[in-house]
Design an enzyme around this catalytic site. Sequence first.
Site, PDB file in Angstrom:
ATOM      1  N   GLY A   1     -18.298  -8.149 -14.938  1.00  0.00           N
ATOM      2  CA  GLY A   1     -18.823  -6.506 -14.443  1.00  0.00           C
ATOM      3  C   GLY A   1     -18.042  -6.476 -12.999  1.00  0.00           C
ATOM      4  O   GLY A   1     -17.609  -6.878 -11.955  1.00  0.00           O
ATOM      5  N   GLY A   2     -19.642  -5.982 -12.197  1.00  0.00           N
ATOM      6  CA  GLY A   2     -19.417  -5.785 -10.789  1.00  0.00           C
ATOM      7  C   GLY A   2     -18.973  -6.905  -9.587  1.00  0.00           C
ATOM      8  O   GLY A   2     -18.294  -6.469  -8.773  1.00  0.00           O
TER       9      GLY A   2
ATOM     10  N   GLY B   1      19.778  -1.025  -1.797  1.00  0.00           N
ATOM     11  CA  GLY B   1      18.080  -0.803  -1.558  1.00  0.00           C
ATOM     12  C   GLY B   1      16.957  -2.458  -0.791  1.00  0.00           C
ATOM     13  O   GLY B   1      16.695  -1.933   0.353  1.00  0.00           O
ATOM     14  N   ALA B   2      17.135  -3.248  -1.875  1.00  0.00           N
ATOM     15  CA  ALA B   2      16.684  -4.562  -2.275  1.00  0.00           C
ATOM     16  C   ALA B   2      17.078  -5.430  -0.816  1.00  0.00           C
ATOM     17  O   ALA B   2      16.541  -6.032  -0.547  1.00  0.00           O
ATOM     18  CB  ALA B   2      16.927  -5.456  -3.089  1.00  0.00           C
TER      19      ALA B   2
END
Length: 517
Positions: free
Chosen positions: A171-172, A407-408
């Site tokens: 949970g939290g 682009g890498a």
Amino acid sequence: MDIFSKIDDLYDRKREIELGGGQDRIDKQHERGKQTARERIDQLLDEDSFVELNPFMKNRTTDFGMDKAETHGEGVVTGYGKIDGRPVYLFSQDFTVFGGALGEMHAKKVANVMDLAAKSGAPFIGLNDSGGARIQEGVTSLDGYGQIFYRNSIYSGVIPQISVIMGPSAGGAVYSPAITDVIIMVEETSKMFITGPKVIETVTGEVISAENLGGSKLHNTKSGNAHLNAKDEAEALEMVRDILGYLPGNNTELPPSIPYEKDEEDNYRSELTEIVPYDGTKPYDVKKVINEIVDKDSFFEIHKGFAKNIVVGFARIDGHSVGLVCNQPRYMAGGIDIDSSDKAARFIRFCDSFNVPVITFEDVTGFFPGIQQEHGGIIRHGAKILYAYSEATVPKITVILRKAFGGAYVALNSKSIGADLVFAWPNAEVAVMGPEGAANIIFAREIAESDNPDAKRQEKIDEYKEKFANPYVAAGLGMIDDVIDPRETRLKLMQSLEMLRHKKEERPYKKHGNIPL
């Protein structure tokens, strides 16, 4: 009654608190293969260095029987101590008291020690073993989680925060570790999930075990939520000590260094010419390159099982801490995909937060192509690497081992996005794309009209390699600082790190940037 009676009463109370939920529950904890909260602290910290804080804190009474329950220490032990002689602050949840469930005062104890850690400029460690929120306290337990989440967030990048999951974290309870710098999980005993198997089965009809839903293996390989996997609690706690050895106490300090005996012959590594094949299509293990260059036995890999096409971790060069970001040609030819983008970007920012220089070993074919990658957001995720390198102000050095395409090439700490130094081996290929693809596009008509297309294609590939796919064109334009003998890579890095050790670089004033998340 005299003062000595009062002192005796004090020690009686402390002994009762130290028993937590009692001997029966301690025995059950041991039967599960788990240590108690205090045993974990004793194992983690230097001997006799722990100082406990707020041991007498207790919850407010409620209408749900809490006033009748044993809540010694509020299910958490907090305080400070030392690791290798350096101060740290920590909490250790006590599963023997209400299953380590978090209530108002449990949270207050944790928040208090977090504030002290930040004020003192010391790392903060969380040993998590909790069933979640203490439902008997209602909304105050949720407010308690919020108090901790807030501190995790505002102290991020101020002091190192390390979370060790040593039992359930549901949970939290999972969100506090998720905000911290490093999450370590223990095989079989650690579990992390937002909703447990029973709730999932009720809501969606899906049936799954707790281990397959949120176990250590799952989070260290598939989800990437955890950074390190330990075989047992002892190994997990040793990992905490190891990590802190590479990090400063806070963001205003430099990382610690250790004495290193220099050996001039040791700096010349002839094995490097054999590890990396000259043929760019043949794979190799970049970890062998790493281990030849860094100080012996100093490489500490992070996120080992997740996004294996990129390798990140800490090491030392000449006794000084460095962070490594390396393409791994053994997987996906070292290409960058969604997961490896996230992995690299987060590690770069971690290093930059705590003044650890970043060294990049580059051998990249490009961003990994495919419909799944495009639809999954490779543009957004890949941009995180660009952003992380660009904003980082620590010393940044790149060594191009073989391929640097498209682009890498730009994204992996090129000069254009702020690299301090870029070196390349003489066999490096730096280009918009690989020679094969480039030749097929640029010389498509010549190849098609040739009497022997295959021979013409190879001729044009060789021509492209000769003219463009080498390090000297980029070096001639200042995009590469030097083309170096691979065998001297360690020496060049030692010299560069020494030169950049006191580098200072400012960025324009702003509240914060808006990284593409």
